[in-house]
Design a protein around this motif. Sequence first.
Motif, short mmCIF file in Angstrom:
data_model
loop_
_atom_site.label_atom_id
_atom_site.label_comp_id
_atom_site.label_asym_id
_atom_site.label_seq_id
_atom_site.Cartn_x
_atom_site.Cartn_y
_atom_site.Cartn_z
N LEU A 1 0.83 -1.21 0.00
CA LEU A 1 0.00 0.00 0.00
C LEU A 1 0.86 1.26 0.00
O LEU A 1 0.49 2.26 -0.62
N ARG A 2 1.99 1.20 0.71
CA ARG A 2 2.86 2.38 0.70
C ARG A 2 3.37 2.66 -0.71
O ARG A 2 3.42 3.81 -1.14
N SER A 3 3.74 1.61 -1.41
CA SER A 3 4.19 1.80 -2.79
C SER A 3 3.04 2.24 -3.69
O SER A 3 3.21 3.10 -4.55
N LEU A 4 1.86 1.65 -3.46
CA LEU A 4 0.71 1.96 -4.32
C LEU A 4 0.19 3.37 -4.07
O LEU A 4 -0.19 4.08 -5.02
N LEU A 5 0.20 3.80 -2.80
CA LEU A 5 -0.41 5.08 -2.45
C LEU A 5 0.60 6.22 -2.35
O LEU A 5 0.21 7.33 -1.99
N ARG A 6 1.88 5.94 -2.64
CA ARG A 6 2.85 7.03 -2.60
C ARG A 6 2.48 8.17 -3.55
O ARG A 6 2.60 9.35 -3.19
N PRO A 7 2.03 7.88 -4.75
CA PRO A 7 1.56 8.99 -5.60
C PRO A 7 0.40 9.76 -4.99
O PRO A 7 0.28 10.97 -5.20
N LEU A 8 -0.46 9.06 -4.23
CA LEU A 8 -1.59 9.75 -3.61
C LEU A 8 -1.11 10.76 -2.57
O LEU A 8 -1.70 11.83 -2.42
N ALA A 9 -0.04 10.42 -1.84
CA ALA A 9 0.52 11.38 -0.88
C ALA A 9 1.05 12.61 -1.60
O ALA A 9 0.90 13.75 -1.13
N ALA A 10 1.69 12.38 -2.75
CA ALA A 10 2.17 13.53 -3.53
C ALA A 10 1.01 14.37 -4.05
O ALA A 10 1.07 15.60 -4.07
N VAL A 11 -0.08 13.70 -4.45
CA VAL A 11 -1.27 14.42 -4.91
C VAL A 11 -1.86 15.24 -3.76
O VAL A 11 -2.28 16.39 -3.94
N GLU A 12 -1.90 14.65 -2.55
CA GLU A 12 -2.43 15.37 -1.40
C GLU A 12 -1.58 16.61 -1.08
O GLU A 12 -2.10 17.69 -0.83
N ALA A 13 -0.24 16.44 -1.13
CA ALA A 13 0.64 17.59 -0.87
C ALA A 13 0.44 18.66 -1.93
O ALA A 13 0.43 19.86 -1.62
#
Length: 653
Positions: A171-183
Amino acid sequence: MTLGRQLASAISAIFMIALIGVEAIHLRSAQSHLQRQLESLAQDAATSLGLSLGALLQGGDAALAETIIKPAFDRGHYERIDYISTTGERVVSKVLAPEEGKYPAWFVHLFPLESPTAESLVSAGWRQLGKVRVTVHPRYAYEQLWSTARDTVLYLLMIYLAALFALRLYLRSLLRPLAAVEAAAQAISSRNFVTLNLRPSTRELARVVEAMNSLSRKVNEAIEGESRRAEKLHAVAYGDPVTGLLNGRGFVARFESAYEGGEHEPFRGVLALVEIGDLGAINRALGPDRCDDLLRGVYQQMDEAAKFSGGFAGRWTGALTILAMPLLRSDTAKERLTALRASAILALKEFGVDRAERIYCAGVEAKRGAATLRVLARSAEETVLQAREAPDGVVVVDAPSAADAADADPFEVVRDALAARRVRLVGQRAYRMSDHRPLHTEILSRLQDAAGNEIAAAQFMPIIAAHGLGQQFDMSVVERVIEAMRGRDEPVSINLSMRSVERPEFVEWLGKLLERERAIARNLVFEVAEHGVVKNQDAAAALSRAVGRAGAGFAIDNFGVHRDSLVLVQRLRPVYIKLAAAHTPRMVTDAGTRFFAESLVRAARQLDIPAIAQNIEDDATFQSLGALGFAGYQGHLIGRPAPWPSERRGGGA
């Protein structure tokens, strides 16, 4: 809860339920298997004992029967073994005392096992001697079932933990782009339009990233377009197209923004004029193109001389160039003007200009008082006539200044007023452009002498600047405002000098004070003039961060004079900007200034930063500026500065 935690919680819950189900099915299967084994064990034991007793007994010899039964009973697998004669008499009866096995009591209730009983006839030939009844004890079966349950749970728990760890990594690998999107989304909400340099493998996230990047690019393009338009209009309105220096209007705006007004330190130093004689003849002799090249080189030297002194230069009229050289004494200024004249004469001679020595430098030194640009420029223009007659072509004189009204030492009067905290606060409100509702009250400060007479800002500001009392003055004003704000819910703005802002100890003191007074800090905005912000952007950014942590705001006053105005807005993100008051009358009468101001306002609005017009004195000016996009206005149209705080309490819109 974050999306990653929600997914991890849901997946782990499903996996846990699956493991519990597997465990339950496995234990129920083992329970059934052990129950059948117990039944088989009881039947096998009864049959074996029946055959043994039938072969060895010839009669009802109880001692021999007990000898045969005892070895089987002593193994501990049987709860009860009975040898019953044909008459129903118990010849031998072995009963196992109650004994707890190596398993918890609750486990017995959760997985019950029955104690099966089996019988076998005892026969000698054709003669029936009796029967054997065997009841199996389930203790060993429970121990085996408990061991199986315990080992299975540990094994499945290890699988569960390993699966959770693998799931977390996935999940960390999958959702890493989502963290960038949130930032990026948070940055965009803060009016910082960034782009993401990533390509998620998930199609949905890839589309979100692409949409956000597209939005940021379009907004950035709009802001950059407005910025370029504003820069072009600024160059047209305030720049000289030939030399690249400020024109007369631009010099006036820069000078007034930096040195004039009640909250600014008056100009101290030398204001100089440089005249190139027979400029028309030079233009005819060299031609327009070569003359422009010559002027660019000479004016560049003048601009460098002004900047070397911490000032700036502009083209005053066709033959006159004006230089502001702050904090210079007349003797030093004369040396520099003499060197500037010599280099300019040399440049003219290189272009083959006859009578190249007809360059004259005149300066006036403002030492004390609040000499305005108009007064200084008029005096400098008169001094040019003296420079034409001077042997070296350079004259520097003292500017006219008002005599002191009292015999008391002005420095002692100002220092005494600061020490006694005789600071008088005056407020002027800014109003919403659309409906005239109050936005905030700008606090202006005055000092009072021992007799209670007000000391004009034009008198005490030069003294404060010259003796390094700006920090003490600003601290006194801030403390007085916070004291007056107790129990009030009214947005106010406080002007700070850049000299105070440049001191880390002042910013630290202000940040700690606001942290202690958070309820008041949320109603405060600290304004710094654009001229000071341009000189030290890092100090302004530090102030913005310090007051922002306590909930207060940061704003830029006298905005739109420097070419880098919009760069300041994009970097510092002020809560609002106040357009320089010098622009207001020109926006009414000059189309170029009007278009320039409109571009500034539009670019700031793209960043969600409201712009406020200053110096609105009459309804005609208000109506002229109403369509330019200003969020608010400030001036004498609705009210002049009045003592603050007033009796009427209230908040702004």
